[in-house]
Design a protein around this motif. Structure first.
Motif, PDB file in Angstrom:
ATOM      1  N   LEU A 308      19.557  55.061  27.120  1.00  0.00           N
ATOM      2  CA  LEU A 308      19.993  53.744  26.659  1.00  0.00           C
ATOM      3  C   LEU A 308      21.236  53.344  27.445  1.00  0.00           C
ATOM      4  O   LEU A 308      22.201  54.112  27.524  1.00  0.00           O
ATOM      5  N   ILE A 309      21.225  52.143  28.014  1.00  0.00           N
ATOM      6  CA  ILE A 309      22.364  51.721  28.830  1.00  0.00           C
ATOM      7  C   ILE A 309      22.774  50.294  28.502  1.00  0.00           C
ATOM      8  O   ILE A 309      21.984  49.500  27.976  1.00  0.00           O
ATOM      9  N   SER A 310      24.028  50.002  28.836  1.00  0.00           N
ATOM     10  CA  SER A 310      24.529  48.631  28.771  1.00  0.00           C
ATOM     11  C   SER A 310      25.449  48.424  29.966  1.00  0.00           C
ATOM     12  O   SER A 310      26.459  49.124  30.101  1.00  0.00           O
ATOM     13  N   ALA A 311      25.083  47.491  30.835  1.00  0.00           N
ATOM     14  CA  ALA A 311      25.936  47.193  31.982  1.00  0.00           C
ATOM     15  C   ALA A 311      27.222  46.503  31.540  1.00  0.00           C
ATOM     16  O   ALA A 311      28.232  46.550  32.240  1.00  0.00           O
ATOM     17  N   ILE A 312      27.193  45.878  30.353  1.00  0.00           N
ATOM     18  CA  ILE A 312      28.367  45.159  29.847  1.00  0.00           C
ATOM     19  C   ILE A 312      29.424  46.130  29.316  1.00  0.00           C
ATOM     20  O   ILE A 312      30.609  46.048  29.671  1.00  0.00           O
TER      21      ILE A 312
END
Length: 335
Positions: A308-312
């Motif tokens: 699970l990733i978030s660039a923000i």
């Protein structure tokens, strides 16, 4: 890089140089009225050569150069002097460029290394001068060879982007945003499909001064393997990536179904693509509540590593880089 500057396909007409003619000449000096033959050989014609250049990214410089001709060799001269070799024409191309015969579609070769040179079309051989044709019974040969003519062909040059990891996902899956976060690349980013119209490469810095190359490639759509949308142009670039990073946004209606659709497009186009190691990244997880995260994890495919990733918020980015690095290196060791 502006989309108009990225050219990954050109069709060009190439001609190698003709060989120079051999010389028909006899030695003539003040006190030698009837010297023997001393005609020199003609020089070979120029080759057309492809040369790999790691600094190039596109075939744009060849787009408007439809006809390319190497120089002819010079004729031989008396005194057994060989004619000058015709000047070669060297075409510099990006790494990952494939040369094909335009009529048959046959792949001729591929340029994969910086500085690598391969002759695309050989120049004609120079003709032999009359010095070669003397014998015991023919002391004054009146014959010298003409040079061989050059060759001419229509050739297709196709570029397949070379990268360690290729991003695979539907339009607006967050691929460009991820690349901009993990590298110095600055792809065009907006909240609508098909912002990315050309591949973008970024060098991702890793621990202890290591790095790997990531390619953000135009988003796939269902039917791409049949040429819909950016279709085959997109899929051609995927072939050259060492591993594949599938990206599905957290707000997808069905993560499993979206992943399977992506797999199916690759399978139809080229089943060997499924032999590549792959990772699944679920992007945009910053929009999820804790309960939604729990439900999302239940949907994840069981046969692929998922992160699970978030660039923000940068969540999962370092973990993703670790997984990519490990997978790239395991792939290299297998090879």
């Amino acid at each position: 890089m502006a989309s108009s500057n990225f050219i990954d396909y050109v069709k060009i007409n190439v001609r190698s140089g003709a060989g120079g003619a051999g010389s028909l000449h006899f030695r003539r000096e003040k006190h030698v009225e009837k010297g023997g033959p001393d005609g020199g050989d003609g020089g070979r014609g120029g080759h057309v050569i492809l040369k790999g250049n790691a600094q190039l990214w596109t075939l744009l410089h060849l787009k408007y150069t439809k006809h390319i001709k190497a120089f002819d060799g010079k004729g031989g001269e008396g005194g057994r002097r060989t004619g000058a070799i015709g000047k070669d024409i060297i075409l510099e191309v990006p790494l990952g460029t494939i040369a094909k015969n335009a009529e048959t579609g046959e792949q001729l070769f591929e340029i994969t290394e910086d500085g690598q040179e391969i002759i695309l079309l050989r120049g004609g051989r120079g003709g032999m001068g009359n010095d070669h044709f003397k014998s015991a019974t023919n002391q004054t040969p009146q014959h010298a060879q003409p040079g061989e003519p050059g060759l001419e062909e229509w050739v297709i040059l196709e570029l397949k982007v070379l990268a360690d990891v290729g991003l695979v996902g539907f339009p607006n899956a967050g691929k460009s945003t991820l690349l901009s976060v993990v590298s110095a690349a600055r792809p065009e980013i907006a909240d609508y499909p098909f912002t990315t119209l050309v591949p973008n490469l970024g060098v991702v810095s890793y621990r202890d001064y290591k790095s790997f190359v990531m390619a953000d490639i135009p988003g796939i759509i269902e039917g791409a393997s049949q040429g819909k949308g950016l279709g085959l142009r997109f899929l051609r670039h995927i072939e050259r990536n060492s591993i594949l990073l599938f990206m599905v946004p957290a707000d997808s209606e069905d993560i499993n179904a979206e992943y399977e659709t992506l797999l199916q497009e690759l399978r139809i186009y080229n089943p060997s693509l499924l032999e590549k190691n792959r990772i699944l990244a679920i992007s945009k997880v910053d929009v999820l509540t804790d309960d939604e995260r729990i439900e999302l994890k239940k949907q994840l495919p069981a046969n692929i590593p998922s992160i699970l990733i978030s660039a923000i918020t940068q969540e999962g980015i370092e973990q993703l880089k670790d997984s990519i690095w490990d997978l790239i290196n395991s792939t290299l060791h297998v090879k």
